[in-house]
Design a protein around this motif. Structure first.
Motif, short mmCIF file in Angstrom:
data_model
loop_
_atom_site.label_atom_id
_atom_site.label_comp_id
_atom_site.label_asym_id
_atom_site.label_seq_id
_atom_site.Cartn_x
_atom_site.Cartn_y
_atom_site.Cartn_z
N SER A 4 0.84 -1.20 0.00
CA SER A 4 0.00 0.00 0.00
C SER A 4 0.87 1.24 0.00
O SER A 4 1.88 1.31 0.70
N LEU A 5 0.52 2.20 -0.82
CA LEU A 5 1.22 3.49 -0.95
C LEU A 5 2.62 3.38 -1.56
O LEU A 5 3.41 4.32 -1.45
N CYS A 6 2.94 2.26 -2.22
CA CYS A 6 4.25 2.13 -2.88
C CYS A 6 4.23 2.88 -4.20
O CYS A 6 3.61 2.45 -5.16
N ASP A 7 4.94 3.98 -4.26
CA ASP A 7 4.95 4.82 -5.44
C ASP A 7 5.82 4.27 -6.57
O ASP A 7 5.61 4.59 -7.73
N ASP A 8 6.82 3.44 -6.25
CA ASP A 8 7.74 2.96 -7.26
C ASP A 8 7.38 1.57 -7.80
O ASP A 8 7.98 1.13 -8.77
N LEU A 9 6.42 0.91 -7.22
CA LEU A 9 6.02 -0.42 -7.68
C LEU A 9 5.09 -0.28 -8.87
O LEU A 9 4.01 0.30 -8.77
N THR A 10 5.51 -0.80 -10.03
CA THR A 10 4.68 -0.68 -11.22
C THR A 10 4.22 -2.03 -11.78
O THR A 10 3.20 -2.09 -12.45
N THR A 11 4.97 -3.11 -11.51
CA THR A 11 4.62 -4.41 -12.08
C THR A 11 4.82 -5.51 -11.05
O THR A 11 5.80 -5.53 -10.33
N LEU A 12 3.86 -6.44 -11.00
CA LEU A 12 3.98 -7.66 -10.21
C LEU A 12 3.59 -8.81 -11.11
O LEU A 12 2.50 -8.83 -11.67
N ASP A 13 4.48 -9.78 -11.26
CA ASP A 13 4.22 -10.94 -12.11
C ASP A 13 4.60 -12.20 -11.35
O ASP A 13 5.78 -12.40 -11.06
N PHE A 14 3.62 -12.99 -11.01
CA PHE A 14 3.85 -14.21 -10.26
C PHE A 14 3.92 -15.39 -11.23
O PHE A 14 3.06 -15.52 -12.10
N SER A 15 4.93 -16.24 -11.08
CA SER A 15 5.08 -17.38 -11.97
C SER A 15 4.02 -18.45 -11.67
O SER A 15 3.37 -18.42 -10.62
N GLU A 16 3.88 -19.38 -12.58
CA GLU A 16 2.95 -20.50 -12.39
C GLU A 16 3.33 -21.33 -11.16
O GLU A 16 2.49 -21.97 -10.56
N ASN A 17 4.60 -21.32 -10.78
CA ASN A 17 5.08 -22.10 -9.64
C ASN A 17 5.09 -21.30 -8.34
O ASN A 17 5.59 -21.78 -7.33
N SER A 18 4.56 -20.11 -8.38
CA SER A 18 4.56 -19.25 -7.20
C SER A 18 3.87 -19.92 -6.01
O SER A 18 2.88 -20.62 -6.16
N LYS A 19 4.42 -19.70 -4.84
CA LYS A 19 3.84 -20.25 -3.61
C LYS A 19 2.86 -19.27 -2.97
O LYS A 19 2.21 -19.60 -1.99
N ILE A 20 2.74 -18.07 -3.53
CA ILE A 20 1.81 -17.07 -3.02
C ILE A 20 0.38 -17.58 -3.21
O ILE A 20 -0.02 -17.91 -4.32
N GLU A 21 -0.37 -17.63 -2.13
CA GLU A 21 -1.74 -18.13 -2.20
C GLU A 21 -2.77 -17.01 -2.15
O GLU A 21 -3.91 -17.20 -2.54
N ARG A 22 -2.38 -15.85 -1.67
CA ARG A 22 -3.36 -14.77 -1.54
C ARG A 22 -2.66 -13.42 -1.50
O ARG A 22 -1.66 -13.25 -0.84
N ILE A 23 -3.23 -12.49 -2.24
CA ILE A 23 -2.83 -11.09 -2.12
C ILE A 23 -3.85 -10.50 -1.16
O ILE A 23 -5.04 -10.47 -1.46
#
Length: 160
Positions: A4-23
């Motif tokens: 939240s409030l990250c001014d420099d973050l422009t792209t997030l790309d998670f791979s098919e093998n990503s372990k992230i389950e929830r944003i």
């Protein structure tokens, strides 16, 4: 509120093998994100996840996504098109409100419950493709006077 409030973050790309389950809820709220690919394991976009992400132009939703939370994409002014995958069963209250550049909505899901005011105040909206089995209310498209065509199940077209 991880980004939240990250001014420099422009792209997030998670791979098919990503372990992230929830944003998480409000995770990217007020950030400068322009492009994101939602991880395949993510089944839900939480309430307010992309709230006021005015630079968000492109989003690729997870093919396994089931729920889009309340105000998830509220005031994403740069978003022009959204394709909602077959797996989505529920779109929350005000999920796409105030998306000033949104021109096209395509819902591929066969069974979707769309909450009150989901696409309210999207003045550029020209076309919506919605399954005939969707549960809509009179105010889901609210004050969008420019909607030219609503296609139902890619078979029938209703012109407004």
């Amino acid at each position: 509120e991880c980004f939240s409030l990250c001014d420099d973050l422009t792209t997030l790309d998670f791979s098919e093998n990503s372990k992230i389950e929830r944003i998480g809820q409000e995770c990217l709220k007020f950030s400068s994100i322009k492009k994101i690919k939602i991880p395949p394991q993510d089944l839900r976009i939480e309430d307010n996840t992309f709230f006021n992400c005015v630079s968000l132009e492109e989003i690729e939703l997870s093919k396994n996504l089931q729920i889009i939370g309340n105000s998830a994409f509220y005031n994403c002014k740069a978003l022009k098109k959204i394709v909602i995958p077959k797996s989505v069963e529920f779109i929350g209250l005000h999920a796409f409100v105030c998306n000033k550049s949104l021109k096209e909505v395509i819902i591929l899901s066969k069974l979707v419950r769309i909450q009150y005011g989901t696409f309210y105040s999207c003045p550029s909206l020209e076309q919506a493709v919605i399954p005939i089995s969707s549960q809509l209310s009179n105010s889901d498209f609210g004050d969008n006077v420019n909607v030219v065509r609503i296609k139902v199940d890619n078979i029938k077209s209703t012109y407004i």
